[in-house]
Design a protein around this motif. Structure first.
Motif, short mmCIF file in Angstrom:
data_model
loop_
_atom_site.label_atom_id
_atom_site.label_comp_id
_atom_site.label_asym_id
_atom_site.label_seq_id
_atom_site.Cartn_x
_atom_site.Cartn_y
_atom_site.Cartn_z
N MET A 37 -8.12 15.82 -1.47
CA MET A 37 -6.81 16.45 -1.40
C MET A 37 -6.16 16.28 -0.03
SD MET A 37 -6.99 19.99 -3.60
CE MET A 37 -7.73 20.85 -2.27
N PHE A 38 -6.96 16.27 1.03
CA PHE A 38 -6.41 16.26 2.37
C PHE A 38 -6.36 14.87 3.01
CE2 PHE A 38 -7.63 20.68 1.79
CZ PHE A 38 -6.42 21.29 2.10
N ILE A 39 -6.89 13.87 2.33
CA ILE A 39 -6.80 12.50 2.82
C ILE A 39 -5.49 11.91 2.32
CG2 ILE A 39 -7.83 10.21 2.57
CD1 ILE A 39 -10.56 11.55 2.67
N THR A 40 -4.92 11.03 3.09
CA THR A 40 -3.62 10.46 2.79
C THR A 40 -3.52 9.91 1.36
OG1 THR A 40 -2.03 8.76 3.43
CG2 THR A 40 -4.34 8.25 3.78
N PRO A 41 -2.37 10.09 0.72
CA PRO A 41 -2.18 9.55 -0.63
C PRO A 41 -2.18 8.02 -0.65
CG PRO A 41 -0.42 11.10 -0.08
CD PRO A 41 -1.25 10.94 1.13
N ALA A 42 -2.05 7.39 0.53
CA ALA A 42 -2.05 5.92 0.61
C ALA A 42 -3.45 5.34 0.44
CB ALA A 42 -1.47 5.47 1.94
N ALA A 43 -4.47 6.19 0.39
CA ALA A 43 -5.85 5.71 0.27
C ALA A 43 -6.10 5.12 -1.11
CB ALA A 43 -6.83 6.84 0.53
N TYR A 44 -6.62 3.88 -1.13
CA TYR A 44 -6.99 3.25 -2.40
C TYR A 44 -8.24 3.89 -2.97
CZ TYR A 44 -3.89 -0.67 -1.22
OH TYR A 44 -2.83 -1.46 -0.90
N GLU A 45 -9.23 3.98 -2.11
CA GLU A 45 -10.52 4.54 -2.53
C GLU A 45 -11.05 5.43 -1.41
OE1 GLU A 45 -13.30 1.85 -4.64
OE2 GLU A 45 -11.84 0.29 -4.15
#
Length: 189
Positions: A37-45
């Motif tokens: 939830m707190f990691i950027t939404p741009a993260a693929y995996e």
């Protein structure tokens, strides 16, 4: 005569049982989604190390032990001293579990190592070489470990977890940025 039951003790023991059960379930079922939830939404995996699950489970178990100490010890100084130590170490275990992650985006690889409070961000151009170690196990070829060599001399060796499923994306990104990819066949298991 009536038996008097201290309600505080019942509450402490009840919460300690909940925490002991959570120590088994929460590292995977709660901590991993919180990280996501707190990691950027741009993260693929997104991935985490197995040590993260262990430190989170141990942390919750130590918090539960602190509650048991509060419920069972009678000597006030020893009770609060032991409980304080267990709570501090338990909270440290939970925080180390929550801060252990890695993820990839289109521009970079971000890694927050086990027992570290800050993350390192590596652009794809920072990678000098990616070594992928493959093994053949029961007739099936699979990735066993991945080692990243950075241009600044940093070496990241990752042996398990979601990183093994991310290797295709990482290899493609590194090759597009001018880095090398090497596959090493290890002995059959």
């Amino acid at each position: 005569m009536f038996d008097f039951i201290d309600q505080k003790k019942v509450v402490y023991i009840t919460f300690s049982v909940i925490l002991f059960i959570s120590a088994i379930i929460a590292p995977i079922g709660v901590f991993y989604p919180i990280k996501s939830m707190f990691i950027t939404p741009a993260a693929y995996e997104i991935g985490t190390s197995s040590i993260s699950m262990i430190t989170g489970g141990i942390g919750l178990a130590l918090l539960a032990c602190g509650l048991v100490v509060l419920a069972t010890m009678e000597q006030r100084v020893k009770k609060y001293g032991a409980a304080f130590i267990l709570f501090v170490v338990g909270i440290a275990g939970v925080s180390f579990s929550l801060t252990d992650y890695y993820y990839i985006t289109s521009e970079n690889f971000v890694h927050n190592a086990p027992f570290a409070l800050t993350s390192e961000k590596y652009e794809w151009t920072d990678f000098e070489k990616v070594e992928e170690r493959i093994i053949k196990e029961n007739g099936v070829t699979k990735v066993n470990a991945v080692t990243f060599y950075m241009k600044d001399g940093t070496v990241l060796d990752m042996k398990a977890g979601a990183i093994l499923s991310m290797t295709g994306t990482i290899k493609n990104s590194v090759e597009r940025s001018g880095g090398n990819v090497e596959r090493i066949q290890e002995d059959e298991v």
